[in-house]
Each structure stands twice: as C-alpha cells, then as structure tokens.
Design a protein around this motif. Structure first.
Motif, PDB file in Angstrom:
ATOM      1  N   ASP A   1      36.877  25.965  20.759  1.00 13.42           N
ATOM      2  CA  ASP A   1      37.818  26.005  21.874  1.00 13.42           C
ATOM      3  C   ASP A   1      39.012  26.861  21.476  1.00 13.42           C
ATOM      4  O   ASP A   1      39.649  26.601  20.441  1.00 13.42           O
ATOM      5  CB  ASP A   1      38.268  24.564  22.172  1.00 13.42           C
TER       6      ASP A   1
ATOM      7  N   ARG B   1      44.707  27.771  18.859  1.00 15.43           N
ATOM      8  CA  ARG B   1      46.139  28.049  18.994  1.00 15.43           C
ATOM      9  C   ARG B   1      46.964  26.851  18.521  1.00 15.43           C
ATOM     10  O   ARG B   1      48.017  27.018  17.882  1.00 15.43           O
ATOM     11  CB  ARG B   1      46.459  28.377  20.455  1.00 15.43           C
TER      12      ARG B   1
ATOM     13  N   TYR C   1      44.830  19.956  19.059  1.00 17.52           N
ATOM     14  CA  TYR C   1      44.284  20.255  17.742  1.00 17.52           C
ATOM     15  C   TYR C   1      44.090  18.970  16.933  1.00 17.52           C
ATOM     16  O   TYR C   1      43.038  18.729  16.353  1.00 17.52           O
ATOM     17  CB  TYR C   1      45.204  21.224  16.996  1.00 17.52           C
TER      18      TYR C   1
ATOM     19  N   LEU D   1      49.165  21.742  22.903  1.00 16.39           N
ATOM     20  CA  LEU D   1      48.281  22.460  21.985  1.00 16.39           C
ATOM     21  C   LEU D   1      48.172  21.718  20.648  1.00 16.39           C
ATOM     22  O   LEU D   1      47.072  21.525  20.113  1.00 16.39           O
ATOM     23  CB  LEU D   1      48.810  23.878  21.747  1.00 16.39           C
TER      24      LEU D   1
ATOM     25  N   SER E   1      42.010  26.975  22.696  1.00 18.52           N
ATOM     26  CA  SER E   1      43.301  26.284  22.707  1.00 18.52           C
ATOM     27  C   SER E   1      43.484  25.470  21.432  1.00 18.52           C
ATOM     28  O   SER E   1      44.594  25.316  20.923  1.00 18.52           O
ATOM     29  CB  SER E   1      43.420  25.402  23.931  1.00 18.52           C
TER      30      SER E   1
ATOM     31  N   GLN F   1      53.424  23.691  24.060  1.00 21.91           N
ATOM     32  CA  GLN F   1      53.134  23.714  22.617  1.00 21.91           C
ATOM     33  C   GLN F   1      52.713  22.333  22.120  1.00 21.91           C
ATOM     34  O   GLN F   1      51.811  22.200  21.294  1.00 21.91           O
ATOM     35  CB  GLN F   1      54.379  24.185  21.858  1.00 21.91           C
TER      36      GLN F   1
END
Lengths: 560, 267
Positions: free
Chosen positions: B54, B59, B129, B125, B56, B122
């Motif tokens: 993925d 990132r 993660y 994101l 994202s 942010q």
C-alpha cells in the motif's frame, strides 16, 4: 479623634436636660431613652448600657464578623430547612438537572438538588449559607489571632478565652455536620473518614460509631441525626455560648492598647449609642453584603457535580472544607503504622493524626493562659493589651503553632499541589513530613528576632527621634545626621506602648531588682524539679529587654 | 540419556547406535533451522513487504523513520528509550500524536498534552503504518454520543473515572509525579481512544468491561458537564473545597478585614 464624641467610661451621668439641647448624637440618645423610659421605666439600665464605651481600634471589631455571619447562618439556614429532607430513603431523581435524572439517590441528596435547581432563590441561599459558614469559622480564627497576640486572654478574661475555644470547636463540628447533610459523594467520603477516625479509638471506638451511625457504615440513621445536631443541638449551644461570651465582654468592658490617658481602670472610645451602635449595624450589613456577593459570583459546594454518595465511588482531590483540612492533612502525612495485639488492631495511622493531634492542639490552646500566667508568676489583672512585639516569646509561640497548623493544612491539599505544580505526590508528602518538624522552631526564632528588632527600633525612635537625612558637619570636622524628636503625642503613645510608666520609668527588666523577686526581698533559689523548670521557662520567657533606655538618663551625644 | 531395554530384543551394536543418533541430530537441526527461517520470514517486519502492499503505508513509514524511529527503532520494534509499537494499533497512534503527547518532549513520569506536531493527514499515515505492523485497536468512527444516556454515563464516570480524573474531569495527582490529566480539552474521539488503548498510566477499558454504548454514555456525560455553565457563579476550577478555601480567606475575610479597618477609621 477630635470631631467625634470621645468619652471615657468614667464620665459623670447626664442630668435630665431638654430634648432640644446638645449635639445631634446626644439628642438622638436622649430621645430614644425618653421613649423607652416613658413606657418601660427602664431608663437607668438602658442608659448605662447606651453609655457603655467601646474603644476604637479596628481590630476589636473582628469578632463581630463572626457574630454577624452567625446571624446570616441562622436566617439562611431556616430557609434551607424548609426544603431539605433529612432522610436516607432511596428515591429516583426526576428534577430539572438533566445529568442526574433517573439516578437512584437518597432523599437528602434529591431534596438538595431540588433546593438548588427548582426552588426560587434556593441555590443563592445555599451558597450564602455555605460562604457564611466559611466566613464564620474564618472570622473566629482571625478574632482569636487578635486576642492571642495582644494578650487579651489574660486574667480577668480567661473564662471568655475558654468559651471562645469552645465556640471554635463547636463551629468546626457544626460546619462538618452541615456539609455532610446533602449526602453527596464528597460529603459521604468525609463521613467515611469521620467514621474511621472514631472507630480507631481503642475499645470504645467501634461501639461509638455503631451507636452513632445505627450500624455498619453508612447505615440508615446518620443523616437524620446529623440534621438534628446541625439545626438544633449545636446551634443551641453556640447561641448560649455566644450570649455568655458577649455578656462577659459587656460586664468586663473591652480591653485597649496602651496610650496617653489609658490605664488599667478606664476605657476610652465611642459610646455604644449612637456612635458604636451605628458603626456595628453598618458592619452587620457589610458582612451581609460580602456573603451575598460571594454567593452570587462564586460557586460553592456544587453537589450536582459530585453526584450522589455511593460507597463504591470516590473522586480524586476529595478535600473537606478548610477548617477540617488540617485533620485531612495530618491523616495524609501520617506513616502507615499499625499494631496487632491479641486479635485487635490499633490503628496508630488514624488514631494519632485524627484524635491525638487535634486533642493536643485544642488542649494547648485552652490551657495557654494558665501556662503563661504560671510561668510569669503573673496573677494581676490586665485591661491594657500588649503589642505582639512587646511579648516576643508569646508571639513566637503563636507563630510557631500557626506554622505547624499551616503545614497540616497544606498537607491536606497535597494532591492538588502535586498535580497543579507537577510535583511528585510522594515527594510532596515527605517534604511536608520534614517541614512540620523543622519549620515551627525556625518560625519561632525568626518571629522572636523580628519582635526584638521592632522593640529596638521603637526605643531608638523614642530616644533619638526620626532620622531626617540631613547631614551636618561639626566644627571638629565630624559629620552627624540630624535627628528630629517625635511629635509629643506620638512619643507619649509609643512610650506607653513600650511600657514606660506614667513617671517615665522604663519597663522592669526581668531578673533585675525591680522585678517580682525584689518584692520577696531578694532572688530566691528555686527548689524542686517543677520550680526549676518554671524558673528556667521564666528566664526564657522574660529575656532581658536590652537597649530600652531610660529617657531621664541624658543621652551620650557622641555614641554613634 | 537413559535407554530402557527389553530383555527379548537383540542389543544393537554400539557403532549402529552412534550412526543412528547422528542422522537424527542432523534431521532435528535441519527441521529447527527451517522452522525458524520460515517463522522469521513470516513474522519479522520487513520494509519491502510493507511498501509493496500500500503506498500510504510506505508514506507513513517514511514519516515514522523521520520522526519516530530514533527512539522506537527502524522497524518500530522498540528500544531502550521507547516501547515497541507492534500491535498497539491505529487508535493509540491517533491518541498519542493527536494530543501532542508524541513526539515526546522529554522523558518524565507523564507526557503532557501539547500542540500536535503532525497534522491530521500525517497522523492518519503514521497510524496506518503502525496498524500494518500488527493487529490493534482501530481509530473509532461515528461516535454518536449525543443520543446516549447522560445520567447513566455519569454513574459510570463516577465509578470508573472520577477516582483519578476528579468528579468533573478536572484531573488529579497519581503517584511519583504521574497524574490523570484534565479532560477539558479531550475530544470525544480522544476519550474513546484513551479508554480502548489505556495511554500512560490509564488502564485499558475493554469492550467487555465497558461496552461501546457505555463508553458513549461516559463521553456524553463528560461533554455535558464540560459545556454546562456553572449555575452558582464562577466554577473556581471545579476542584472542590481547596479553591473555596482560598476565596474564603483571600476574598471573603480579606474584604471584611478591609471593611473593618475602614469602619474602624471613621470612629
């Protein structure tokens, strides 16, 4: 001082004079007396009372704050009692405060909510009552500061001092009973602590709490019992003691600070009527006003936020009202000590801070006048007050006790302090444990030192006058500062306060020949342990007052 | 090694026994290495595995490497200074970073709430993660607390929250410098996240202890008392009698002593 009627109590009684004569205050007095006398024939008694002279110093009115807050408490309390239900019957709340609707609670709590949200003026009255209660205890304490630090508790007023200590203890009890009544989460937490404190008393403790609470905590009876204690028993005793307190005050006449023309046998000031009467009535309304303003602008005891009492709940930062905070503090500071003996637990961790420490504190307070007169071998009458600086040991002991008390109070709020200032709670507690032992002696030393310094300053003022800042060069080449003597009236007042007698002789120095020892024909050697202790204490108490010069001895001009 | 031999069976010669044992050892070794290798390949986080699934998450990992990895480790495995983030879930990241507690200002008993360093995108994101590393509580959505039972929430609040956060959520002290923060700035989502992730010294209130509906009731109560006015005047911080004490002494008796001096001066 000059443009108002200043009278001494020794003034000769007035003869019957026409109503139109004299100054407006005199006319007012006469008119009132005539009116009452024409109907009751009691003018003599009234006249004596109305001519009663009260000295003018502002600090003599502090006790009146307590008196007037008590009046406010009686009036607002009656209003509250019309709506409050002293019952632990469980009801389901359906009043107008949304966040508690449908919650099971006692009738006491529900009726307090009803009083706060659905009775006209109810919340304002509750807040006036609570603020007046805080001011009642606070003003008693402030009044006691004045009485203690000026030596007004000495003979012949020792009985009134004892009544005062009793009034203070009762006021604290009354306050505790009062804020326990709403049966909210905070007050229930306080009652739980009170239950445990009483329970910690060996042998009788468990029986006492069982009788008082009608069983194991929380029982079914405590609220209705506290209600009668709060609205009948304690206020009745308070009322009786306040009356006694004031009748004794009336009978003994008020003390005053030393000054020109003031002796142990006169009172100089304002007549009760009309001068003092108007002043004190104005004061009554000022106290009313302050209570009402506090109640209108500052929220107190928001019981709806605390929620109903539930033994399974407790809020962070649960504190009592300020006058119980010292007990909370001593409990919080106490290390967790317990002894187990023959299947019984002695809870030193509650017994010492909850019973022993307050017991010692109030006992010391009550017996202090006796201790002081014993140590000083002082059996005389005292109608003139001391300035705090003129009794360094008494003032020092007072500040020392207050320091001890303040550390207890601060410890009672240790969690609020810790979370406000981001301190460690444990560190806060430990620092306070050290401070309660270290600080009081330091406070004593510093206070005594300040008192002696002020005494020296007074003596210098009297003896050398005020420094003018003008430097003069003498023919010899030396430089001196020009000193201006005090104004005569100021000098006379100061001399009286320091303790010069009317012939201008300086105060007696302890241990010198003009002290009490001379009266016995010499300094006798103390015999026996008690007498030795007393002698040691006495020399500690009455340390020689150095540097207080005799104004009759010519000053050495070149001593600088 | 104790071998139990029966009297009927012929005794194997020592040479055959040694050979048999060598083969068995070799087999065990191969099997063990194989298992460990497979487990490692399956369980150990690897950059390439995450990035190719993925964009994202890649990132998010990039942000993580820049801002978080110095303490939490290159693979969020934790280290001397910070715990592992594998399995903490997106809700924990959203709470910690969203309330500004992370990145940490300094090590101490409690991370204070401060202005967030990352913006919302942010944070999502980063949360994505960390969530990709292992299963954990997800960020709650659709918190329909307005329709919950306020009074019931109040009872739950007093039972479960007030002993640390105070009766009105004003906060309170815990041991050794730790504290329960004030709830006045916490958003409904953050309160929910705190309950399911148990940040700092707070316990986790799982859905079996306090159901999602009850959590919403608690949030409803906190929001209600936060927004309701103080009917009696200034709230004095809603911390109980300590501030009332200060007002009684400084304002009340202070004003009255001034009045006394004033009346006393006009004899």
């Amino acid at each position: 001082m000059s443009d108002h009627p200043t009278t001494t109590s020794e003034s000769s009684p007035q003869e019957l004079v026409p109503l139109s004569e004299g100054s407006p205050p005199e006319r007012a007095t006469r008119t009132t007396l005539r009116y009452v006398d024409d109907r009751l024939g009691s003018a003599n008694f009234l006249k004596r009372s109305m001519d009663k002279v009260f000295p003018d110093h502002w600090s003599f009115m502090l006790g009146e704050i307590a008196l007037y807050s008590f009046v406010i408490l009686l009036l607002s309390g009656v209003y509250l009692s019309l709506f409050f239900h002293a019952s632990q019957r469980v009801v389901v709340y359906d009043g107008s405060y949304q966040p508690l609707r449908g919650v099971s609670m006692t009738d006491a709590y529900a009726s307090t909510l009803h009083l706060s949200f659905d009775v006209r003026g109810g919340l304002l009255m509750r807040q006036i009552h609570h603020w007046a209660a805080l001011l009642f205890v606070t003003s008693i304490v402030v009044h006691m500061f004045r009485v203690f630090f000026t030596g007004a508790f000495r003979k012949p007023r020792t009985i009134n001092w004892h009544i005062g200590v009793g009034l203070m203890v009762l006021a604290i009890l009354e306050g505790f009973a009062g804020y326990s009544l709403p049966d909210d989460l905070l007050s229930g937490t306080g009652l739980r602590i009170a239950y445990s404190v009483a329970e910690s008393i060996p042998v009788v403790g468990t029986y006492v709490v069982y009788f008082l609470f009608g069983g194991d905590y929380p029982g079914q009876d405590i609220i209705s019992r506290l209600f009668i204690i709060h609205v009948l028993l304690v206020p009745g005793i308070l009322l009786a003691l306040i009356s006694a307190h004031m009748m004794i005050l009336w009978h003994q006449k008020h003390t005053d600070f030393p000054g020109p023309g003031k002796t142990e046998h006169n009172v100089i000031g304002t007549k009760f009527y009309p001068g003092f009467f108007l002043k004190t009535n104005g004061f009554l309304f000022m106290v009313f006003g302050v209570c009402a303003a506090l109640a209108a602008f500052a929220q107190i005891n928001p019981v709806w936020l605390y929620g109903p009492y539930d033994a399974g709940q407790v809020s962070a930062g649960s504190q009592p009202d300020w006058y119980i905070l010292f007990l909370e503090g001593s409990l919080r500071m106490m290390p967790n000590w317990e002894t187990h003996l023959w299947h019984h637990t002695i809870s030193w961790n509650i017994l010492i801070p909850g019973v022993v420490i307050p017991g010692i504190m109030f006992t010391l307070m009550a017996v202090y006048p006796a201790i002081e007169s014993w140590v000083e071998k002082d059996k005389g009458f005292h109608n003139l007050l001391d300035r705090p600086r003129d009794k360094p040991v008494r003032t020092g002991l007072g500040v020392m006790s207050l320091t001890f008390y303040m550390v207890l109070v601060i410890a009672g709020a240790n969690d609020i302090l810790a979370s406000t200032f981001h301190w460690s709670l444990q560190a806060t507690t430990w620092v306070l444990r050290v401070l309660i032992i270290v600080l009081p002696p330091i406070a004593f030393k510093i206070t005594k030192r300040i008192c002696l310094g002020l005494q020296h300053h007074d003596a210098a003022l009297l003896h050398h006058g005020v420094e003018t800042g003008i430097i003069r060069r003498l023919p010899s080449g030396a430089y001196i500062e020009v000193e201006e003597p005090l104004a005569p009236q100021k000098a006379e007042t100061l001399a009286a306060q320091i303790g010069y007698d009317h012939d201008g002789h300086p105060p007696a120095l302890a241990g010198s020949t003009n002290g009490h020892a001379a009266a016995d024909g010499g300094i006798s050697r103390p015999v026996g342990a008690l007498a030795k202790t007393r002698s040691k204490l006495e020399s500690f108490w009455d340390e020689p007052r150095e540097d207080i010069p005799d104004p009759h001895v010519p000053d050495d001009a070149e001593h600088h | 090694m104790v071998s139990v031999s029966s009297p009927d069976a012929p005794e194997p010669t020592p040479r055959r026994r040694i050979r048999k044992r060598r083969i068995a050892s070799l087999g065990i070794l191969v099997a063990a290495l194989g298992t460990i290798g497979t487990l490692y390949a399956g369980l150990a986080p690897s950059g390439s595995a995450a990035s190719n699934s993925d964009p994202s998450i890649a990132r998010g990992r990039q942000l993580f490497l820049q801002g978080c990895a110095s303490c939490h480790g290159l693979n969020a495995q934790g280290g001397v200074r910070a715990p592992s983030l594998i399995g903490v879930g997106a809700a924990a990241v959203d709470f910690r970073v969203g309330t500004g507690r992370m990145p940490l200002q300094q090590h101490g008993p409690e991370a204070p709430r401060k202005r967030p360093v990352y913006n919302n995108a942010q944070i999502q994101l980063l949360a994505g993660y960390v969530a990709s590393l292992g299963a954990g509580p997800a960020i709650p959505t659709n918190l329909n607390y307005q329709s919950a039972d306020v009074a019931f929430g109040g009872s739950l609040f007093r039972t479960n929250c007030a002993q640390c956060h105070n009766f009105a959520g004003s906060g309170g002290a815990l041991t050794y410098g730790k504290y329960a923060p004030s709830l006045s700035e916490a958003t409904p989502k953050q309160i929910y996240e705190a309950m399911i992730t148990g940040p700092e010294n707070m316990p986790v209130f799982g859905d079996k202890e306090i159901t999602p509906a009850q959590k919403l009731a608690i949030i409803s109560y906190i929001r209600t008392i936060k927004t309701e006015p103080n009917p009696g005047g200034a709230g004095l911080g809603r911390v109980g009698p300590v501030t009332e004490t200060a007002v009684a002494w400084l304002v009340g008796i202070g004003a009255l002593v001034i009045v006394t001096m004033w009346i006393g001066s006009r004899a």
